[in-house]
Enzyme design. Sequence first.
Site, PDB file in Angstrom:
ATOM      1  N   PRO A   1     103.480 112.443  80.502  1.00 48.87           N
ATOM      2  CG  PRO A   1     104.551 110.471  80.173  1.00 48.87           C
ATOM      3  CD  PRO A   1     104.981 111.613  80.313  1.00 48.87           C
TER       4      PRO A   1
ATOM      5  CG  ASP B   1     102.017 136.065  78.375  1.00 47.96           C
ATOM      6  OD1 ASP B   1     101.084 135.277  78.450  1.00 47.96           O
ATOM      7  OD2 ASP B   1     102.642 136.909  79.191  1.00 47.96           O
TER       8      ASP B   1
ATOM      9  NE  ARG C   1      98.914 129.714  75.719  1.00 47.88           N
ATOM     10  CZ  ARG C   1      99.047 129.743  76.955  1.00 47.88           C
ATOM     11  NH1 ARG C   1      98.972 130.801  77.866  1.00 47.88           N
ATOM     12  NH2 ARG C   1      99.119 128.764  77.434  1.00 47.88           N
TER      13      ARG C   1
ATOM     14  CB  ILE D   1      80.465 124.666  51.703  1.00 48.80           C
ATOM     15  CG1 ILE D   1      79.916 125.215  53.006  1.00 48.80           C
ATOM     16  CG2 ILE D   1      80.147 125.306  50.420  1.00 48.80           C
ATOM     17  CD1 ILE D   1      80.342 126.545  53.212  1.00 48.80           C
TER      18      ILE D   1
ATOM     19  CD  GLU E   1     102.821 127.448  72.491  1.00 47.50           C
ATOM     20  OE1 GLU E   1     103.401 126.378  72.226  1.00 47.50           O
ATOM     21  OE2 GLU E   1     103.872 128.255  72.977  1.00 47.50           O
TER      22      GLU E   1
END
Lengths: 416, 364
Positions: free
Chosen positions: A142, A267, A270, A367, A393
Amino acid sequence: MIDFEVPKPIAQQRVALQTVAENMMRPVSRYFDEHEHEVPWDYINFMNMAMRAMGAGYLAPREEKKNGDKPKEKRPPIGYQSLAFMLESLSWGDVGLYLVTPGGGLGAAAVEATGTPEQKKKFLARFSEDKPTFGAMAMTEPQAGSDTSAIRTTAVLDRQNNEWILNGEKIFVTGGHKSLELSDGLVVVWATIDPSAGRAGMRPFVVEAGTPGVKVTKMEHKLGIRASDTVSIVLQDARLPFENILGSPEVEAKTTRGFKGAMATFDATRPLVAATGIGVARATLELLKELLEQQGVHIRYGLPRQKLTSIEKDFIDMEVMLHSAWLLVIKAVWMADNRKHNPLEASMSKVRAGDVVTKITQKAVEIMGPLGYSRDHLLEKWFRDAKITDIYEGTGQINRLIVARNILDYSGRELR
Amino acid sequence: MYSFELSEEQKMLIDAINRYASSDLRLKAHDADEENQFAESIVEKGWELGFLQASIPEQYGGFGERSAVTGVLAAEEFAWGDMAGALAVMTPGLYVTPILLGGSEDQKLELIPPVIEAEWQPYTAALIEPYYDFDPNDLRTTASLNGDGYTLKGKKAYVPYAAEASAMIVYANLDGLTQGFVVPAGTPGLEIGEREKLMGIDAYPLYKVSLNDVHLPTSSRLGGSAGHDFAPILDSARVTMAAMAVGVSRAAFEYARDYAKDRDVFGVKVAQKQSIAFMLAEMATEIEAIRLLNWEAAWMQDQGKEEASKHAYLALTGAIDMAMMVTDRAVQILGGHGYIREHPVELWMRNGRGIAILTGLAVI
């Protein structure tokens, strides 16, 4: 030698996953978006069976099998590349459903990145069982989001019983409910063994389903990825065996190994998370093209911008964004496969993916106008689903910070 | 199988170009811009690195094979030194490479060796036309079949070294197709106009050219009477310009980064401010993304992939925006100093805008 050929095994896997995405995910995409917290068991059971058959499982490539006497001709490793493609394909189907794919998820990725060989064996075996089993990672609290060094969950060693006692609250745990209450899974919980030490005190602990004192207390209601549960977990004097602390024996020493372990996990994960966002954006562009063509609009390539319509220009720009972001992902996972240090490339891929998938999904709704905004189509859902890519992440901003520190050669103290 | 590693030969070539780009092009770029020319000796030194020669097969006087991937690596590195200088060194390629890609065997044997086996000479090409909606696939300069040859008519702009060139390839619209024609200097009707004065790349001599009913024999058309496919030439021009955009942007990024790390503000370095650090992070990410996009497009050309043309177009489209974004930010990060011509970033910003306009000024 620079090469962009998709490896054959990955190309084959891709065809199979496309079928899964089209038949097992798309047809129920809308249903599970509108029935949050309902569990998509059909998809889960199917994937559990299919992934076991494929020998795939969790968010980290398996160790190479040791082959008896004659070593086979050495092929370059493609484990992470294969995962990136897999996640992109499944997320093209539905990223919320992908997130409830059984297997270890981020929990297994953390075990894989920071555990000892014995720990990997012990904790990862469950993900190849008959029953679908889930894993999760619990980092955020939190009062501590991106600033993970401010974590307050404590782990105290009870030397008499050789057990860790964990206390604290974790929030935003993706798949935490399925990991702890719907299967005999696990959650990797990051806690501090020395609250005064900041990052140096952080350690990853494996909390298995059924551990007394561990409770799922809240299931969040979200903007998107609603098929996936996001929960709060409270740990109240939760006791874990000593060996559930991930890493080497000197884990008790005051080093930054724990924090580095967390970062090593990121690493690896991600670029994979970036890949999931790219799957959503590719789905968006493909549907946009299809809907435009139904209205008689065809995208013309090769013209100077001066001759393009506004829609064509937008569409082509989106293709540039999407494909270049995807190549950053590929490079980052290729580096991981080849054991090259990749924090810069991992964060770059996440920065760019977070940016482009939000832009693409937002533009697509605009669009298509009234059709884009309507729940008759999935464009509005993908708009909501895609946004998480730029948040979890590591937010886009945190990843910018990592890129910046890398290119400037600054420490966390020099660039806060 | 994916790989992002350069071959040993590529590494050696890029190292050599990098030394030349930093010790020659970069050092002289400012003066060359102000004086509107590079010294011939510098251009010749770049030519002697043998980059173009190495992309021409032996039977045409070279000593290697064309590779678009090696080409984009080289173009980035030259342009990192200076874009005008890079264009100057690579000028003879404007003539040789299209002949290699689209010429008949006779044309290759006859036209390529005299350029490749000699010192740097101004052989060139005329593609760009002076209209806001210039489209290389829909040229206003026309070629029409006329008795035993072709008649060319129209206006060209931005033609490198036109005043000195021994010959140039002129691109013209032949029944809706863009086709190249070899036009020797002095051909009647070929009128070299005044030198262009542009916003950037001013060290590179460019001229207006008019084609006033220039009559040419059939043998002057690339590929002979059957003609040639223009797509590979345009694809090459696009990835080359995109590679130059990457080179210019990398130069601007590095300069801004180093400046921001050096200069103090409010008790810290400029780069320690997130507003600046994030700009730099985005610049680096953008450059890497577009570089990969362009590498892949070049790789597709080498592999003869069907999607090669589309990807060359996408890569250039991305490179146009990347170059403007990165070079603009480099000026911004230097603040007032960025606006002063003592620092190179304003030159790179002017050159960066050129990426959208200058396709066709280099091929690899």
